[in-house]
Motif scaffolding. Structure first.
Motif, PDB file in Angstrom:
ATOM      1  N   LEU A 173     -15.057 -36.001  13.665  1.00 36.15           N
ATOM      2  CA  LEU A 173     -15.680 -37.252  13.240  1.00 36.15           C
ATOM      3  C   LEU A 173     -17.104 -37.344  13.779  1.00 36.15           C
ATOM      4  CD1 LEU A 173     -14.137 -39.148  11.482  1.00 36.15           C
ATOM      5  CD2 LEU A 173     -13.551 -40.506  13.484  1.00 36.15           C
ATOM      6  N   ARG A 178     -22.912 -36.394  13.077  1.00 31.40           N
ATOM      7  CA  ARG A 178     -24.162 -35.739  13.492  1.00 31.40           C
ATOM      8  C   ARG A 178     -24.815 -35.048  12.304  1.00 31.40           C
ATOM      9  NH1 ARG A 178     -23.299 -31.922  18.444  1.00 31.40           N
ATOM     10  NH2 ARG A 178     -25.565 -31.751  18.315  1.00 31.40           N
ATOM     11  N   LEU A 179     -24.000 -34.363  11.491  1.00 30.94           N
ATOM     12  CA  LEU A 179     -24.553 -33.696  10.312  1.00 30.94           C
ATOM     13  C   LEU A 179     -25.083 -34.718   9.308  1.00 30.94           C
ATOM     14  CD1 LEU A 179     -21.894 -30.899   9.889  1.00 30.94           C
ATOM     15  CD2 LEU A 179     -24.301 -30.563  10.376  1.00 30.94           C
ATOM     16  N   ASP A 180     -24.464 -35.902   9.306  1.00 31.93           N
ATOM     17  CA  ASP A 180     -24.921 -36.954   8.390  1.00 31.93           C
ATOM     18  C   ASP A 180     -26.145 -37.682   8.935  1.00 31.93           C
ATOM     19  OD1 ASP A 180     -23.250 -36.544   6.319  1.00 31.93           O
ATOM     20  OD2 ASP A 180     -21.835 -38.134   6.804  1.00 31.93           O
TER      21      ASP A 180
ATOM     22  N   ARG B  48     -20.246 -23.149  13.121  1.00 34.83           N
ATOM     23  CA  ARG B  48     -20.758 -24.231  13.959  1.00 34.83           C
ATOM     24  C   ARG B  48     -22.112 -23.863  14.560  1.00 34.83           C
ATOM     25  NH1 ARG B  48     -17.081 -27.746  15.769  1.00 34.83           N
ATOM     26  NH2 ARG B  48     -17.917 -27.635  17.860  1.00 34.83           N
ATOM     27  N   ALA B  51     -24.451 -24.627  11.766  1.00 33.22           N
ATOM     28  CA  ALA B  51     -24.604 -26.072  11.583  1.00 33.22           C
ATOM     29  C   ALA B  51     -25.391 -26.716  12.713  1.00 33.22           C
ATOM     30  CB  ALA B  51     -23.227 -26.722  11.486  1.00 33.22           C
ATOM     31  N   GLY B  52     -25.411 -26.043  13.885  1.00 35.36           N
ATOM     32  CA  GLY B  52     -26.091 -26.644  15.027  1.00 35.36           C
ATOM     33  C   GLY B  52     -25.165 -27.464  15.890  1.00 35.36           C
ATOM     34  N   LEU B  53     -23.855 -27.340  15.651  1.00 32.50           N
ATOM     35  CA  LEU B  53     -22.894 -28.088  16.463  1.00 32.50           C
ATOM     36  C   LEU B  53     -22.622 -27.378  17.785  1.00 32.50           C
ATOM     37  CD1 LEU B  53     -20.451 -29.079  13.605  1.00 32.50           C
ATOM     38  CD2 LEU B  53     -22.080 -30.552  14.794  1.00 32.50           C
ATOM     39  N   GLU B  72     -31.862 -30.057  15.795  1.00 29.47           N
ATOM     40  CA  GLU B  72     -30.648 -30.863  15.741  1.00 29.47           C
ATOM     41  C   GLU B  72     -29.916 -30.570  14.429  1.00 29.47           C
ATOM     42  OE1 GLU B  72     -29.045 -33.654  17.490  1.00 29.47           O
ATOM     43  OE2 GLU B  72     -29.839 -32.270  18.979  1.00 29.47           O
ATOM     44  N   PRO B  73     -28.586 -30.813  14.397  1.00 29.49           N
ATOM     45  CA  PRO B  73     -27.843 -30.584  13.156  1.00 29.49           C
ATOM     46  C   PRO B  73     -28.455 -31.322  11.962  1.00 29.49           C
ATOM     47  CG  PRO B  73     -26.330 -31.075  14.946  1.00 29.49           C
ATOM     48  CD  PRO B  73     -27.708 -31.197  15.506  1.00 29.49           C
ATOM     49  N   ALA B  74     -28.830 -32.573  12.179  1.00 31.22           N
ATOM     50  CA  ALA B  74     -29.355 -33.353  11.061  1.00 31.22           C
ATOM     51  C   ALA B  74     -30.660 -32.759  10.546  1.00 31.22           C
ATOM     52  CB  ALA B  74     -29.554 -34.803  11.487  1.00 31.22           C
ATOM     53  N   ILE B  78     -28.105 -29.370   6.562  1.00 32.75           N
ATOM     54  CA  ILE B  78     -26.918 -28.585   6.218  1.00 32.75           C
ATOM     55  C   ILE B  78     -25.758 -29.556   6.081  1.00 32.75           C
ATOM     56  CG2 ILE B  78     -25.195 -27.082   7.294  1.00 32.75           C
ATOM     57  CD1 ILE B  78     -27.478 -25.416   8.360  1.00 32.75           C
ATOM     58  N   PHE B  82     -15.083 -30.093   6.483  1.00 28.22           N
ATOM     59  CA  PHE B  82     -14.184 -29.701   7.565  1.00 28.22           C
ATOM     60  C   PHE B  82     -12.762 -29.507   7.060  1.00 28.22           C
ATOM     61  CE2 PHE B  82     -17.668 -31.972   9.481  1.00 28.22           C
ATOM     62  CZ  PHE B  82     -17.931 -31.272  10.636  1.00 28.22           C
ATOM     63  N   ASN B  84     -10.041 -30.707   8.338  1.00 23.41           N
ATOM     64  CA  ASN B  84      -9.305 -31.982   8.281  1.00 23.41           C
ATOM     65  C   ASN B  84     -10.137 -33.063   7.580  1.00 23.41           C
ATOM     66  OD1 ASN B  84     -11.237 -32.564  10.126  1.00 23.41           O
ATOM     67  ND2 ASN B  84      -9.863 -33.037  11.798  1.00 23.41           N
ATOM     68  N   ALA B  86     -12.424 -34.945   8.062  1.00 25.84           N
ATOM     69  CA  ALA B  86     -13.231 -35.812   8.937  1.00 25.84           C
ATOM     70  C   ALA B  86     -13.920 -36.922   8.162  1.00 25.84           C
ATOM     71  CB  ALA B  86     -14.254 -34.985   9.728  1.00 25.84           C
ATOM     72  N   TYR B  88     -14.711 -40.809   7.383  1.00 26.04           N
ATOM     73  CA  TYR B  88     -14.741 -41.975   8.263  1.00 26.04           C
ATOM     74  C   TYR B  88     -13.645 -42.938   7.807  1.00 26.04           C
ATOM     75  CZ  TYR B  88     -19.308 -39.837   8.753  1.00 26.04           C
ATOM     76  OH  TYR B  88     -20.304 -38.936   8.919  1.00 26.04           O
ATOM     77  N   SER B 100     -24.798 -40.634   4.856  1.00 27.59           N
ATOM     78  CA  SER B 100     -25.917 -39.766   5.239  1.00 27.59           C
ATOM     79  C   SER B 100     -27.208 -40.218   4.561  1.00 27.59           C
ATOM     80  CB  SER B 100     -25.611 -38.323   4.859  1.00 27.59           C
ATOM     81  OG  SER B 100     -25.467 -38.220   3.457  1.00 27.59           O
ATOM     82  N   ARG B 147     -19.091 -35.889  -0.176  1.00 28.14           N
ATOM     83  CA  ARG B 147     -19.967 -36.282   0.920  1.00 28.14           C
ATOM     84  C   ARG B 147     -20.993 -35.192   1.199  1.00 28.14           C
ATOM     85  NH1 ARG B 147     -17.273 -37.967   6.536  1.00 28.14           N
ATOM     86  NH2 ARG B 147     -16.960 -35.726   6.654  1.00 28.14           N
ATOM     87  N   ARG B 151     -25.685 -35.142  -0.635  1.00 28.44           N
ATOM     88  CA  ARG B 151     -26.898 -35.009   0.178  1.00 28.44           C
ATOM     89  C   ARG B 151     -27.892 -34.034  -0.402  1.00 28.44           C
ATOM     90  NH1 ARG B 151     -25.218 -33.474   6.034  1.00 28.44           N
ATOM     91  NH2 ARG B 151     -27.352 -32.736   5.943  1.00 28.44           N
TER      92      ARG B 151
END
Ligand SMILES: Nc1ncnc2c1ncn2[C@@H]1O[C@H](COP(=O)(O)OP(=O)(O)O)[C@@H](O)[C@H]1O
Ligand SMILES: [Mg+2]
Lengths: 281, 344
Positions: A173, A178-180, B48, B51-53, B72-74, B78, B82, B84, B86, B88, B100, B147, B151
């Protein structure tokens, strides 16, 4: 799982009713006693039926000082309300922010911070009351609302509960956010806070009642009658000038002291259900 | 429209777990790269890192030739889907997709236009008011895709996006992802442990093992010319048969030019045939027959201590079990040295 058997239904209801009666009896006694005159109370034993005074004692207490209490009870209720709300809101705010930091940020001494907060669970107000009094006095906060609220505003329990809740959220989540393009503040505001709604409602109820029922700390910190709270004043009321405590007024004040917590529970209960309906489906 | 370049990429967790080791990869604009490998081989970690995670321990990551190791990821632009999803949980499908864009201060009208457009593309336009909890697994998957798509990012990343779906839905979504990716032309990296999914989706396939890349190539290259024994065993279902030549007695079926030493021969099940006992290249005994309808898998025991050989037959051939048989080779034999590398 629910059992469907009539005999069992009757038995559980009998047990529930007996339980409810046991809990209700003192409240009922106080309510009835508050409508009797003092002589009728002193002569008649337990007051199980309404007396002759109706709401007279309530009007009397709310509008004028009585017994050892120097201000009318509406003032006490206001003070109690400010203190309880301050404590509940403060505890929620601080603990959710602390839990946010502990769960979602990697900083040096993170676990040390967590354990320090956790250890304070073992230090209730009563244990640290002397140093706390010293600090509050040095800050010149005796007989003020901040003085009543601040020493009680940190909550290890709530921090711990929020931490546990945050840990149950899937880490993806945060990564998705963060990606958003959500920074730490937006993630907190747009995702964590709305997801914590029901937890916050439950904790608010608990913390409000905790704050409302504070006795020892206001007794020390609010020597000035203008800052006295309702719960600490109950005992002062029974210090009688002519030797007989005004029991009819004491029971009236007790009933008044019950009302705000009950109101909070009833209001928040609706909120719970709404929160559950919203998020669970 | 973007290219992605990975150079000697390394990731070490906590000083000793080397999850990704020296990964070199050039991804062309609009290409769909599928990374496949067993569980724990570092696929997710690689994604990851892109993605920068996760922080890159060593090496260089470039998007469009720009080094982005420290962005940063944002900032990398990218989008990721996921496993699962993810989503919201407290937001409607619309808000999930719009989030986003809102964070980038896109004008309201533009957000509305893009979300409805994307929703129509993914056939979720009648679900926009619902919460994730009110959706089926397949619908959630589509929302997660939406989602990412809404973007219009430079790169799509997918981390086993279909593994929570049932088999038939998986096949359907697989085709849909492929079509969508081609239509949008967005450079994509898709991670899966399912080699069928990998083969059907990929422009180029990357097989990973133990944090390293074993081979990069088109699905057919990897299938026909596996560079290592690992790739040979991983790609193709049922898996390739391996025969340890050090212990094999007579191997007249090998080319005469085969060098000596501890070699392993690999033969795909579809390149084997059952023939009458006494003829063919290898003598054996039928131990078990698995009829699958369109085909049958026959397990043949060669010697006492040899592993079972799997022979793939068309569906109407059903030999009896517990019979001696001969096995004939009618396809290529792959040879691997003791390090598992392919001999030319
Ligand atoms: N946060 C982490 N800390 C330590 N080790 C990790 C972490 N994440 C993954 N690993 C290790 O890195 C290796 C690769 O993991 P991963 O990329 O998730 O594999 P895959 O996605 O291919 O199944 C595994 O051995 C895993 O245990
Ligand atoms: Mg993974």
């Amino acid at each position: 799982m629910r059992y469907r058997r009539p005999g069992l239904d009757v038995a559980t209801h009998v047990i529930l009713i007996i339980g409810a009666l046991i809990f209700m009896l003192p409240v009922l006694l106080a309510l009835m006693a508050s409508t009797h005159t003092l002589p009728s109370l002193l002569s008649g034993g337990l007051a199980l039926l309404p007396g002759s005074e109706g709401l007279d004692h309530y009007i009397q207490l709310l509008t004028q000082p009585a017994g050892g209490v120097a201000v009318p009870t509406w003032r006490l209720m206001l003070n109690s309300l400010i203190m309880a709300l301050g404590i509940a809101v403060g505890k929620l705010t601080i603990s959710i922010i602390a839990a946010y930091a502990i769960v979602f940020f990697r900083f040096r001494f993170r676990m040390l911070c967590f354990w320090l907060i956790f250890v304070t669970l073992m230090l209730p107000v009563e244990v640290r009351i002397v140093p706390t009094y010293g600090v509050v006095a040095d800050l010149g906060l005796l007989n003020s609302y901040p003085g009543l609220i601040l020493p009680l505003i940190a909550s290890a329990t709530a921090t711990f509960l929020f931490r546990q809740f945050f840990l149950t959220l899937p880490p993806e989540l945060l990564e998705a956010a963060r990606l958003d393009g959500a920074g730490p503040w937006r993630f907190f505001r747009d995702i964590l806070l709305p997801l914590s709604k029901t937890n916050m409602a439950a904790l608010f109820v608990i913390m409000f009642i905790y704050g409302w029922n504070q006795y020892l700390w206001p007794l020390l910190a609010a020597s000035d009658a203008d800052y006295a709270t309702l719960v600490m004043s109950l005992r002062r009321l029974t210090i009688a000038q002519d030797g007989v405590p005004p029991w009819q007024l004491a029971t009236t004040m007790t009933v008044l002291a019950l009302l705000p917590p009950v109101a909070v529970i009833v209001l928040m209960q609706r909120w719970f259900v709404k929160g559950l309906v919203d998020s669970e489906k | 429209m973007s290219t992605l370049t990975l150079e000697r990429l390394n990731k070490t967790y906590g000083g000793n777990v080397q999850a990704v080791r020296g990964v070199d990869l050039d991804i062309a604009d609009g290409e769909l790269i599928v990374v496949v490998g067993p569980s724990g081989c570092g696929k997710s970690t690689l994604l990851r890192l892109i993605a920068g995670l996760e922080e890159i321990s060593d090496g260089e990551l470039c998007i469009d030739g720009q080094r982005v190791n420290d962005s940063e990821p944002a900032g990398r632009d990218i989008a990721m889907v996921f496993q699962n999803y993810a989503l919201y949980p407290h937001m409607s499908v619309y808000d999930n997709m719009a989030y986003s864009l809102k964070n980038r201060r896109t004008p309201k009208e533009e957000i509305r236009r893009r979300v409805t457009e994307t929703a129509r593309l993914l056939a979720i336009d009648d679900l926009l008011e619902r919460r994730p909890r009110q959706l089926s697994g397949g619908q959630r998957q589509r929302v997660a895709m939406g989602r990412a798509v809404v973007r219009q990012p430079k790169v799509f990343l997918f981390d086993e996006p279909l593994s929570n779906l049932d088999a038939s839905l998986r096949v359907q979504m697989r085709q849909e992802i492929r079509r969508l990716q081609k239509r949008l032309g967005v450079t994509s990296v898709y991670v899966t442990h399912d080699q069928v999914e990998a083969m059907t989706l990929a422009d180029r396939l990357v097989v990973m093992n133990g944090g390293r890349i074993e081979q990069i190539g088109t699905p057919m290259t990897l299938f026909n010319q596996p560079a290592t024994r690992f790739v040979a065993g991983f790609i193709g279902s049922p898996a390739m048969n391996f025969i340890d030549l050090a212990h094999a007695e007579q191997t007249p079926w090998l080319p005469a030019s085969t060098p000596g030493g501890a070699l392993t021969a690999g033969i795909r099940p579809e390149h084997l045939q059952l023939v009458t006992a006494g003829s063919g290249d290898l003598p054996g005994r039928i131990e078990m027959v698995e009829p699958l309808g369109s085909e049958s898998l026959v397990h043949v025991r060669l010697g006492e201590h040899d592993p079972l050989l799997v022979v793939r037959l068309s569906g109407d051939e059903l030999p009896a079990a517990e019979q001696p048989t001969g096995v004939a080779i009618n396809g290529p034999v792959h040879l691997f040295d003791s390090d598992g590398r392919r001999l030319p």
